[in-house]
Scaffold this motif. Structure first.
Motif, PDB file in Angstrom:
ATOM      1  N   PHE A  18       0.826  -1.199   0.000  1.00 42.81           N
ATOM      2  CA  PHE A  18       0.000   0.000   0.000  1.00 42.81           C
ATOM      3  C   PHE A  18       0.861   1.250   0.000  1.00 42.81           C
ATOM      4  CE2 PHE A  18      -2.900   3.095   2.087  1.00 42.81           C
ATOM      5  CZ  PHE A  18      -3.918   3.023   1.160  1.00 42.81           C
ATOM      6  N   LEU A  21       2.411   1.774  -3.379  1.00 42.57           N
ATOM      7  CA  LEU A  21       1.373   2.215  -4.321  1.00 42.57           C
ATOM      8  C   LEU A  21       1.121   3.713  -4.160  1.00 42.57           C
ATOM      9  CD1 LEU A  21      -0.288   0.500  -6.302  1.00 42.57           C
ATOM     10  CD2 LEU A  21      -2.178   0.594  -4.689  1.00 42.57           C
ATOM     11  N   ALA A  22       0.957   4.145  -2.897  1.00 42.66           N
ATOM     12  CA  ALA A  22       0.717   5.569  -2.627  1.00 42.66           C
ATOM     13  C   ALA A  22       1.924   6.401  -3.033  1.00 42.66           C
ATOM     14  CB  ALA A  22       0.393   5.772  -1.144  1.00 42.66           C
ATOM     15  N   ALA A  25       1.987   6.920  -6.745  1.00 36.65           N
ATOM     16  CA  ALA A  25       0.985   7.900  -7.166  1.00 36.65           C
ATOM     17  C   ALA A  25       1.491   9.318  -6.922  1.00 36.65           C
ATOM     18  CB  ALA A  25      -0.326   7.668  -6.412  1.00 36.65           C
TER      19      ALA A  25
ATOM     20  N   PRO B  83      -8.573   7.267  -8.183  1.00 38.19           N
ATOM     21  CA  PRO B  83      -7.647   6.470  -7.367  1.00 38.19           C
ATOM     22  C   PRO B  83      -6.265   7.104  -7.270  1.00 38.19           C
ATOM     23  CG  PRO B  83      -8.310   5.290  -9.369  1.00 38.19           C
ATOM     24  CD  PRO B  83      -9.114   6.536  -9.313  1.00 38.19           C
ATOM     25  N   LEU B  87      -4.722   8.147  -3.711  1.00 38.42           N
ATOM     26  CA  LEU B  87      -3.510   7.455  -3.254  1.00 38.42           C
ATOM     27  C   LEU B  87      -2.377   8.441  -3.000  1.00 38.42           C
ATOM     28  CD1 LEU B  87      -3.365   4.195  -5.401  1.00 38.42           C
ATOM     29  CD2 LEU B  87      -3.413   4.369  -2.918  1.00 38.42           C
ATOM     30  N   THR B  90      -3.032  10.280   0.082  1.00 35.33           N
ATOM     31  CA  THR B  90      -2.789   9.409   1.227  1.00 35.33           C
ATOM     32  C   THR B  90      -1.303   9.364   1.551  1.00 35.33           C
ATOM     33  OG1 THR B  90      -4.607   8.063   0.427  1.00 35.33           O
ATOM     34  CG2 THR B  90      -3.234   7.120   2.148  1.00 35.33           C
ATOM     35  N   TRP B 179      -1.967  -0.283   6.946  1.00 40.17           N
ATOM     36  CA  TRP B 179      -2.799  -0.085   5.745  1.00 40.17           C
ATOM     37  C   TRP B 179      -4.269  -0.363   6.028  1.00 40.17           C
ATOM     38  CZ3 TRP B 179      -5.325  -4.069   2.995  1.00 40.17           C
ATOM     39  CH2 TRP B 179      -5.049  -5.363   3.457  1.00 40.17           C
ATOM     40  N   TYR B 187      -9.905   6.647   6.120  1.00 39.21           N
ATOM     41  CA  TYR B 187     -10.711   6.905   4.922  1.00 39.21           C
ATOM     42  C   TYR B 187     -12.170   7.132   5.300  1.00 39.21           C
ATOM     43  CZ  TYR B 187      -7.258   5.988   1.283  1.00 39.21           C
ATOM     44  OH  TYR B 187      -6.183   6.067   0.450  1.00 39.21           O
TER      45      TYR B 187
END
Lengths: 318, 280
Positions: A18, A21-22, A25, B83, B87, B90, B179, B187
């Motif tokens: 995770f 992935l973040a 991005a 997304p 992301l 985040t 996570w 979230y």
């Protein structure tokens, strides 16, 4: 807040997945901005190599003979944005002042919300209003402007011309209307972060509301107000649709603001899809690159100025 | 002393009088623009608008293909951008504490947020249209997504940072991996705020014209093929408003009205969502 390594003693596979992935991005955003600069520079290199630095101050624009210079749209962009700021900044300041410290809450809040909603209206609507409503009216006012302001010494040269309704001045005015709600809502947010304690202290010393605004609120928020103005400038420089409709799209730079002109964004909107030769297209991309660099510098300045208030404030919702 | 007091009072009233005047002028002009759109738009509005495709001058027609084209382009941008933006936001709020990368991304995201949309269009042209050799819907969707992402990123980052640390600590204390804590706790706590960001970003790209002109070009006929030039509402409005024909100009106003109503509804919905979440 928490350190990201907390949680279970060793990071789980889900955590690593995770997190990366973040991270990717976030990296992507950096890559896009970098990519915009590189792609535009790469594609505009042919024009820069062919015309050299003189591309910046040459006024020729001749697609038939493949001769291009960027001076006229560059100057047009700067002039129309300057007109816009000259008009919009005092207006926006007045609106922000009214909404934050003058109006009672039952009036200030709806007016503030209305201004914010209007800032969301797409620029093409401003352009259409300019072309169909404002320009015909302005054409009627122009003979008066030419006759009265146009006869003044020095300044008068700017206001002589045929009453067409569209031109550099109209473009500046429409731009001003467009950036007004934008700058006003930034200023409103900025004024709202001034600690009430500071204002109350000044009132307790006997200051009038205007003196509080001038010597306390404005002194406290000076850099952020300037940052908001620069954000508005960045917006005005790159604005396409509001300008394209009313600037006249003529490849000329005249001493009169009443005559048609051109800006980088308007030129791109009009000619890019029809640019036939590679050099033609490269020259347009070169103008796009110049526009990008101009707005980049302005926006970086704006953000730095706005951040000064944020760091003074801890964290403000700017 | 009294003269000084009178002078100070005078300047006080003068400045606030000017501020009030200026606010009235500003509001009048802005409401005038809205009113113009409503007046011209409603007089051109009819059912044909949604049933027929864009016409040649002099023929009856509507904006059906433009509506559908815009829905496709905007929908794709939202699907790809949501997304990505969430992301990245985040990462900034949850994973970058005390590290320089967070500040750098935040700074450049703010720059990208205010970059001129026509420049984004030029970028999409350079990386999609130019290598492919022809205009396409994909290029337009890419341009819109690039405008969409920074808005979502920024609101996600801000909203996640508003979530109290004690919520996170409670979840971690129960043994949840980091996570899971983000997905199930933060979230959920910041959900309304993130949704607001998505709605505002959607409102922003719905009216964008400049980045579409030379990426998707235009198409007078019905098409849903994103590999080819496709009609879109803003570009159709632009072309028809610039045309010398009254019937096409009327269509442009009808399209403008639909766009404005859509965007105002989105903005109001965003306010409502945020307001309701703050109250609870």
């Amino acid at each position: 807040m928490l350190a990201s390594s907390s949680g279970s003693p060793r990071p789980s596979v889900g955590d690593i997945f995770f997190r990366s992935l973040a991270g990717f991005a976030a990296l992507f955003v950096l890559l896009v901005l970098f990519g915009v600069a590189v792609a535009l520079l790469w594609r505009s290199l042919p024009a820069f190599q062919h015309f050299g630095w003189s591309f910046l101050w040459t006024g020729t624009w001749d697609p038939v003979r493949d001769l291009f210079g960027g001076w006229i749209p560059i100057a047009g962009t700067l002039i129309s944005s300057a007109i816009a700021l000259l008009i919009a900044v005092p207006l926006a300041y007045g609106v922000a002042l009214f909404v934050t410290s003058l109006a009672p809450a039952w009036l200030g809040r709806p007016v503030g919300s209305a201004i914010e909603l209007l800032a969301a209206i797409p620029s093409i609507i401003y352009g259409m209003w300019g072309l169909f409503v404002f320009a015909p009216l302005f054409a009627k006012a122009e003979p008066w402007i030419s006759a009265h302001i146009g006869t003044l010494p020095y300044l008068g040269v700017l206001f002589r011309g045929p009453p067409m309704g569209i031109g550099m001045l109209t473009a500046g005015l429409i731009l001003a209307v467009m950036v007004l709600p934008f700058i006003a809502s930034i200023m409103r947010d900025v004024f709202a972060v001034v600690p009430p304690m500071l204002k109350e202290s000044a009132y307790a010393l006997g200051a009038t509301p205007w003196e509080v605004q001038r010597h306390v609120v404005l002194a406290y928020t000076r850099s952020a107000v300037l940052g908001g103005i620069f954000l508005g400038l960045g917006r005005a420089l790159g604005e396409t649709m509001a300008v394209t409709f009313v600037i006249g799209n003529a490849h000329q730079l005249s001493s009169s603001l009443l005559k048609p002109g051109n800006s980088i964004a308007a030129l791109l909107a009009n000619e890019f899809a029809e640019a036939s030769s590679p050099l033609y297209q490269s020259s347009l991309l070169a103008l796009g690159f110049i526009l990008f660099v101009m707005t980049l510098v302005i926006l970086i300045l704006a953000r730095l100025l706005l951040w000064r208030l944020e760091t003074a404030q801890g964290k403000a919702g700017l | 002393m009294n003269a000084l007091y009178a002078r100070r009072r005078f300047w006080n009233f003068f400045h606030f009088g000017m501020a009030m005047l200026v606010t009235v002028i500003g509001l009048v002009v802005l409401l005038w623009i809205t009113w113009t759109t409503l007046r011209f738009g409603f007089s051109a509005l009819n059912l044909q608008l949604f049933r027929m495709d864009t016409p040649a001058p002099g023929n009856p027609g509507g904006l059906r293909n433009a509506f559908v084209g815009s829905l496709l382009l905007v929908g794709l941008a939202v699907l790809a951008g949501t997304p990505l933006g969430i992301l990245a936001g985040t990462f900034l709020a949850e994973f970058s504490q005390g590290r320089r990368i967070g500040g750098v991304v935040r700074f450049f995201n703010d720059i990208l947020l205010s970059a001129p949309s026509i420049v984004i269009g030029l970028f999409a042209y350079s990386v999609v249209v130019y290598p492919m050799g022809h205009y396409s819907g994909w290029a337009g969707a890419v341009a819109l997504a690039i405008i969409f992402v920074p808005v979502v990123l920024r609101t996600t980052d801000e909203m996640l940072r508003l979530v109290p640390g004690s919520l996170r600590e409670a979840a971690l204390a129960l043994g949840a991996p980091y996570w899971t804590m983000i997905l199930r706790v933060t979230y959920r706590a910041a959900g309304a705020g993130i949704l607001t960001g998505i709605l505002l970003a959607l409102a922003r790209i719905s009216g964008e014209t400049a980045p579409l002109i030379f990426t998707v070009l235009n198409n007078q006929f019905w098409s849903t093929d994103l590999g080819k030039p496709i009609a879109s509402l803003p570009v159709a409005i632009y072309q028809f408003a610039m045309s010398p024909y009254a019937d096409l100009q009327a269509l442009a106003w009808a399209g403008a009205l639909v766009t404005v109503i859509f965007i105002l509804l989105l903005s109001l919905a965003a306010r409502y969502v945020l307001h309701r979440s703050q109250r609870s």
